[in-house]
Write a protein that holds these residues in place. Structure first.
Motif, PDB file in Angstrom:
ATOM      1  N   UNK A   3       0.881  -1.180   0.000  1.00  0.00           N
ATOM      2  CA  UNK A   3       0.000   0.000   0.000  1.00  0.00           C
ATOM      3  C   UNK A   3       0.911   1.220   0.000  1.00  0.00           C
ATOM      4  N   UNK A   4       1.468   1.521  -1.141  1.00  0.00           N
ATOM      5  CA  UNK A   4       2.581   2.452  -1.219  1.00  0.00           C
ATOM      6  C   UNK A   4       2.171   3.917  -1.316  1.00  0.00           C
ATOM      7  N   UNK A   5       0.894   4.232  -1.089  1.00  0.00           N
ATOM      8  CA  UNK A   5       0.460   5.625  -0.976  1.00  0.00           C
ATOM      9  C   UNK A   5       0.076   5.987   0.457  1.00  0.00           C
ATOM     10  N   UNK A   6       0.108   5.016   1.332  1.00  0.00           N
ATOM     11  CA  UNK A   6      -0.261   5.241   2.728  1.00  0.00           C
ATOM     12  C   UNK A   6       0.831   6.047   3.421  1.00  0.00           C
ATOM     13  N   UNK A   7       0.474   7.205   3.983  1.00  0.00           N
ATOM     14  CA  UNK A   7       1.469   8.096   4.578  1.00  0.00           C
ATOM     15  C   UNK A   7       1.419   8.115   6.104  1.00  0.00           C
ATOM     16  N   UNK A   8       0.231   7.996   6.662  1.00  0.00           N
ATOM     17  CA  UNK A   8       0.065   8.034   8.127  1.00  0.00           C
ATOM     18  C   UNK A   8      -0.880   6.916   8.535  1.00  0.00           C
ATOM     19  N   UNK A   9      -0.544   6.220   9.616  1.00  0.00           N
ATOM     20  CA  UNK A   9      -1.451   5.215  10.157  1.00  0.00           C
ATOM     21  C   UNK A   9      -1.573   5.419  11.658  1.00  0.00           C
ATOM     22  N   UNK A  10      -2.798   5.282  12.160  1.00  0.00           N
ATOM     23  CA  UNK A  10      -3.064   5.383  13.600  1.00  0.00           C
ATOM     24  C   UNK A  10      -3.395   3.991  14.136  1.00  0.00           C
ATOM     25  N   UNK A  11      -2.595   3.530  15.091  1.00  0.00           N
ATOM     26  CA  UNK A  11      -2.804   2.222  15.700  1.00  0.00           C
ATOM     27  C   UNK A  11      -3.645   2.386  16.962  1.00  0.00           C
ATOM     28  N   UNK A  12      -4.803   1.708  17.048  1.00  0.00           N
ATOM     29  CA  UNK A  12      -5.719   1.938  18.165  1.00  0.00           C
ATOM     30  C   UNK A  12      -5.237   1.303  19.471  1.00  0.00           C
ATOM     31  N   UNK A  13      -5.768   1.729  20.607  1.00  0.00           N
ATOM     32  CA  UNK A  13      -5.366   1.173  21.911  1.00  0.00           C
ATOM     33  C   UNK A  13      -5.591  -0.327  22.030  1.00  0.00           C
ATOM     34  N   UNK A  14      -6.577  -0.864  21.316  1.00  0.00           N
ATOM     35  CA  UNK A  14      -6.918  -2.286  21.419  1.00  0.00           C
ATOM     36  C   UNK A  14      -5.905  -3.202  20.737  1.00  0.00           C
ATOM     37  N   UNK A  15      -5.049  -2.657  19.875  1.00  0.00           N
ATOM     38  CA  UNK A  15      -4.168  -3.483  19.045  1.00  0.00           C
ATOM     39  C   UNK A  15      -3.115  -4.199  19.881  1.00  0.00           C
ATOM     40  N   UNK A  16      -3.022  -5.530  19.705  1.00  0.00           N
ATOM     41  CA  UNK A  16      -2.077  -6.359  20.456  1.00  0.00           C
ATOM     42  C   UNK A  16      -0.960  -6.917  19.579  1.00  0.00           C
ATOM     43  N   UNK A  17      -1.276  -7.204  18.319  1.00  0.00           N
ATOM     44  CA  UNK A  17      -0.319  -7.919  17.462  1.00  0.00           C
ATOM     45  C   UNK A  17      -0.363  -7.400  16.033  1.00  0.00           C
ATOM     46  N   UNK A  18       0.826  -7.195  15.454  1.00  0.00           N
ATOM     47  CA  UNK A  18       0.952  -6.956  14.015  1.00  0.00           C
ATOM     48  C   UNK A  18       1.876  -8.038  13.480  1.00  0.00           C
TER      49      UNK A  18
END
Length: 399
Positions: free
Chosen positions: A208-223
């Motif tokens: 996804x090579x146009x994605x510039x900013x991502x917000x990771x939510x508090x619930x996120x445990x694993x990537x």
């Protein structure tokens, strides 16, 4: 044993079965119903037991309770008071409005139902419970997706290769962003992941090579691994989760590998602009980075300052440019990781006497590079700094 049996719709596992080997039912997208008479503990959506239930919508006692029908442009199966769309025969090219119910029942969308269709928008009702694997694969004209609250499962690669997708909203009720869910959505620029998502699976946003900013939510445990691989413009990560992120790290799905900014402050200001001499710049209150050269010069001199400030070098700055010679100013003290990586036309570099460090992979795969001047004060050369520089004939190591 049954991989790529893409028309397989149902399977009955007899009481004599003791094991199902790895990937026995791999890519059986339309395997919706599993009758389990064995002692195997098979659960919906699991990749265990050869992925037999990965795409299933029900584990049934009997196939006799499954009925099939059609309504408008939709063919469906029905089981246990729930419908599953199997096929869509319409030709909508603008906005596809999905019905609230099918045959009076809440429903799921099966695998590949809308694959390669031509509509630009989809309106989802809140009555949809799940979306199958590859359901919207290759919907080239699709520009925006707002997944509905109430949705609990999305199958693998559901929106893969939707190449004009610009916006995606992931609701609070979806706990997992599935494997390759948005892979190769090369124009995806705005991504809203709501608090409730716990896992981002492998390759979910690959390329996804146009994605510039991502917000990771508090619930996120694993990537998982490579979830954000080849997201080469993902410059800023707003991390509201408890994940420990580090700029340039390959951990946590490479979400911060290309990043210059990691913050938990929603009010952080990030400015991106192009200078008069065609350097693409990203700037925060504290730091300035040159991230790309957009001009056509063959001999390039980097500026002393940008916007009156000292700056740092980004990654892959000269990739896919015509630049053959580079001269660096005295304000640059470090050639950062991947700074000139894959600068295939680069032949000559003149360092300033201020450069003390050449970091990992800094000139990797610069296979036309023959000459580097100004080694005198370099103290550190990182791992693979000149890996693949097959034309380089003369170097001076730190003393």
């Amino acid at each position: 044993a049954f991989s790529y049996c893409i028309n397989l719709n149902q399977v009955s596992l007899s009481s004599t079965i003791e094991a199902i080997n790895w990937d026995a039912f791999y890519e059986c997208y339309n395997l919706l119903f599993v009758q389990n008479k064995s002692n195997l503990n098979i659960t919906l959506g699991s990749i265990e037991y050869g992925r037999v239930a990965e795409n299933a919508v029900a584990i049934v006692d009997s196939f006799d309770n499954i009925t099939y029908g059609s309504e408008g442009y939709f063919e469906y199966a029905e089981y246990n008071n729930e419908a599953i769309i199997l096929r869509y025969s319409g030709n909508e090219t603008e906005k596809l409005v999905l019905p609230e119910k099918i045959n009076g029942k809440e429903y799921s969308i099966g695998a590949r139902v809308f694959s390669n269709k031509e509509f630009k928008l989809v309106e989802f009702p809140n009555t949809i419970k799940s979306i199958g694997a590859f359901a919207f694969e290759g919907c080239y004209n699709l520009t925006s997706i707002s997944l509905p609250e109430g949705l609990t499962k999305v199958g693998r690669a559901a929106f893969v290769s939707c190449q004009n997708l610009l916006y995606a909203y992931v609701p609070t009720t979806l706990s997992e962003i599935s494997e390759a869910m948005f892979q190769d959505c090369v124009n995806l620029k705005t991504l809203l992941i709501q608090d409730g998502v716990k896992t981002i699976k492998n390759q979910a946003f690959y390329n996804c090579r146009s994605l510039e900013v991502v917000e990771l939510p508090p619930s996120l445990k694993t990537i998982e691994w490579n979830a954000f691989y080849e997201c080469t413009t993902l410059y800023a990560v707003i991390n509201l989760s408890k994940l420990k992120l580090k700029i340039g790290s390959e951990d946590n799905g490479m979400v911060a590998f290309y990043a210059y900014i990691i913050t938990n402050d929603l009010n952080t200001k990030v400015n991106m602009y192009l200078t008069d001499d065609l350097f693409e710049v990203i700037e925060t209150n504290d730091e300035v980075y040159v991230i790309k050269y957009q001009g056509n010069k063959v001999n390039l001199r980097f500026p002393e300052l940008i916007n009156g400030k000292k700056y740092k070098l980004g990654k892959y700055i000269l990739k896919d440019t015509n630049v053959q010679e580079v001269t660096l100013p005295s304000t640059i003290t470090e050639i950062s990781r991947y700074a000139y990586c894959e600068s295939h036309n680069l032949r000559k570099v003149t360092l300033s006497s201020s450069v003390k460090s050449i970091e990992d992979y800094a000139f990797q795969s610069c296979y036309s590079l023959t000459t580097i001047n100004g080694w005198d004060n370099v103290e550190i050369i990182g791992s693979y700094a000149f890996n693949g520089c097959s034309s380089l004939t003369n170097i001076k190591t730190p003393t």
